[in-house]
Enzyme design. Structure first.
Site, mmCIF file in Angstrom:
data_model
loop_
_atom_site.group_PDB
_atom_site.id
_atom_site.type_symbol
_atom_site.label_atom_id
_atom_site.label_comp_id
_atom_site.label_asym_id
_atom_site.label_seq_id
_atom_site.Cartn_x
_atom_site.Cartn_y
_atom_site.Cartn_z
ATOM 1 N N GLN A 158 3.665 43.617 126.543
ATOM 2 C CA GLN A 158 4.571 44.217 125.573
ATOM 3 C C GLN A 158 3.879 44.378 124.218
ATOM 4 O O GLN A 158 4.029 45.407 123.547
ATOM 5 C CB GLN A 158 5.817 43.352 125.402
ATOM 6 N N TRP A 206 8.813 45.963 123.224
ATOM 7 C CA TRP A 206 7.905 47.113 123.210
ATOM 8 C C TRP A 206 7.962 47.877 121.891
ATOM 9 O O TRP A 206 7.447 48.976 121.797
ATOM 10 C CB TRP A 206 8.211 48.054 124.371
ATOM 11 N N GLY A 207 8.606 47.319 120.877
ATOM 12 C CA GLY A 207 8.530 47.895 119.546
ATOM 13 C C GLY A 207 9.620 48.880 119.171
ATOM 14 O O GLY A 207 9.483 49.596 118.168
ATOM 15 N N SER A 220 4.673 38.094 125.229
ATOM 16 C CA SER A 220 4.234 38.952 126.322
ATOM 17 C C SER A 220 3.037 39.792 125.881
ATOM 18 O O SER A 220 3.183 40.698 125.054
ATOM 19 C CB SER A 220 5.370 39.882 126.763
ATOM 20 N N CYS A 262 24.884 41.676 136.872
ATOM 21 C CA CYS A 262 25.114 41.627 135.432
ATOM 22 C C CYS A 262 26.188 42.618 135.015
ATOM 23 O O CYS A 262 27.063 42.286 134.196
ATOM 24 C CB CYS A 262 23.814 41.894 134.688
ATOM 25 N N VAL A 304 11.038 42.226 107.011
ATOM 26 C CA VAL A 304 11.912 41.790 108.103
ATOM 27 C C VAL A 304 11.065 41.163 109.201
ATOM 28 O O VAL A 304 10.037 41.730 109.612
ATOM 29 C CB VAL A 304 12.727 42.972 108.682
ATOM 30 N N LEU A 305 11.491 40.009 109.687
ATOM 31 C CA LEU A 305 10.866 39.364 110.842
ATOM 32 C C LEU A 305 11.695 39.683 112.084
ATOM 33 O O LEU A 305 12.925 39.535 112.066
ATOM 34 C CB LEU A 305 10.816 37.845 110.649
ATOM 35 N N TYR A 335 15.063 47.198 126.311
ATOM 36 C CA TYR A 335 15.562 46.404 127.435
ATOM 37 C C TYR A 335 16.654 45.467 126.924
ATOM 38 O O TYR A 335 16.564 44.250 127.028
ATOM 39 C CB TYR A 335 14.397 45.638 128.056
#
Length: 404
Positions: A222, A199-200, A219, A378, A192-193, A157
């Site tokens: 999520q 959703w990965g 979330s 948008c 890595v952060l 997204y």
């Protein structure tokens, strides 16, 4: 052909429009860069600007003009949700209006007294720890089933990168994640952060590249999806301000817009604190044009009121300044706003095509109009150049000595 207000009043013996209509027509008389045709409830049409092909706006109730003058783009949006106007090509109409933002300033920003309640509402939705969780839930916890119906299989997204000719949406999303990794240049096995892991999608790719990945989100829906998807990653329901450990690199993809200006120092201080010396961060963020930022930050708009409560776009210069105050230096910027416009068009097509299945989840026609307007609004912003999307790469401004 362009008609003045006096022309409009006399065409075909039409009745004299109301004061608010005349005021808006006066603004539209200065329209440039396209031709707008407004069809009024009595069937009469008025044209503004110049061009060979007209962009249409069908007004069903002239009360829309008063709402626009009072509440700016929020009033225009609310009138659309109430069915007071429509457009054959909503994106084209909003793009033409966006390109004339300065000319139409009175209609874009509305009346300060009329918007006082909206500004107060926006202020009350600030992103404190509790507020941030509420604001995230308001948008992202519409349900995984909802988003899965119109996002691609990567469940991304955020803006895709459409570099390859003929690429699918999913391929363009993976290309975006690959570009983030190319900017970071991590070594195999580095940690890595990801702040705002969604959703990965990025986490999945990072693990495939042999990286250790820790991700945080606010979330629950999520998080549940991402944990099933990438069990190898350490994914948590956690506020970014509460992260204690340090990492080789940091990634944050379109989460910064949800931080809120008041918490920009805390956000960048967190990056500076958790990022090991020699490490880099990549933050992908939607930005607003530098010249629009001063007035934007003083007000509130349709997106903040109806889509992303508590949200705030930075300008590119504001982003750099806020990062520098916390000891971070932007070393590279990659802007790709045209790709975001294309991404939004793809989402809108998928949303409309899958509307029967979305409606079956319990969403009504007002919700459909809201999301159609949101996606077109948008897309128009990116096409007009009022907003952009940028991948910022950052590092510690001084690496003369390692911190303890």
């Amino acid at each position: 052909m362009t008609h003045t207000i006096d022309d409009a009043l006399s065409l075909g013996g039409c009745p004299r429009p109301g004061r608010d209509t005349r005021t808006v027509f006066g603004l539209l008389d200065k329209l440039a860069g396209g031709l707008l045709e407004v069809r009024l409830p009595d069937g009469a049409t008025r044209q503004f600007g110049h061009g060979s092909t007209a962009v249409g706006m069908h007004v069903h109730d002239e009360a829309v003009f008063g709402r626009v003058l009072a509440r700016g783009d929020i009033g225009l949006a609310e009138a659309y949700l109430d069915g007071q106007w429509d457009a054959p090509d909503l994106t084209a109409l909003l793009t033409l209006l966006a390109r004339n933002r300065d000319t139409l300033a009175d209609a874009v920003y509305g009346s300060w007294p009329q918007l006082l309640a909206a500004r107060l509402r926006h202020w009350l939705r600030r992103n404190s720890r509790a507020g941030a969780r509420r604001n995230i839930l308001a948008h992202y916890d519409l349900g995984n089933d909802f988003y899965a119906l119109w996002l691609d299989e990567t469940m991304s997204y955020s803006a895709a990168m459409w570099g390859a000719a003929g690429a699918s949406l999913a391929q363009a999303q993976r290309a975006k994640y690959e570009h983030v990794l190319a900017l970071l240049q991590p070594a195999p096995g580095q940690h890595v952060l990801e702040i705002g892991c969604g959703w990965g999608g990025f986490a999945e790719l990072a693990v495939q590249h042999g990286l250790a990945l820790t991700g945080v989100t606010l979330s629950p829906s999520q998080l549940a999806w991402a944990q099933r998807r990438v069990p190898q990653a350490d994914l948590r329901l956690q506020d970014y301000r509460d992260i204690g450990q340090r990492f080789d690199h940091v990634v944050s993809i379109e989460m910064f817009e949800a931080v809120g200006e008041r918490w920009w120092p805390a956000y960048f201080a967190t990056l500076a604190r958790v990022l090991r010396p020699g490490g880099q961060a990549v933050v992908q963020s939607i930005t607003i044009a530098d010249h629009l930022f001063p007035q934007y930050r003083r007000g509130t708009d349709f997106i903040q009121q109806y889509i992303f409560p508590g949200g705030m776009l930075p300008s590119r210069e504001a982003f750099r300044r806020a990062a520098a105050r916390q000891g971070l230096e932007v070393t590279r910027e990659v802007a790709f706003g045209a790709d975001y416009a294309r991404t939004l068009a793809a989402w809108r097509t998928r949303f409309e095509a899958n509307w029967p299945a979305i409606a079956a989840l319990g969403f009504d026609d007002t919700f459909r109009r809201l999301w159609r307007l949101y996606l077109c609004y948008c897309e128009a912003g990116f096409l007009a150049g009022n907003i952009d999307v940028v991948q910022f790469r950052l590092k510690h401004a001084s690496l003369d000595q390692e911190r303890p």
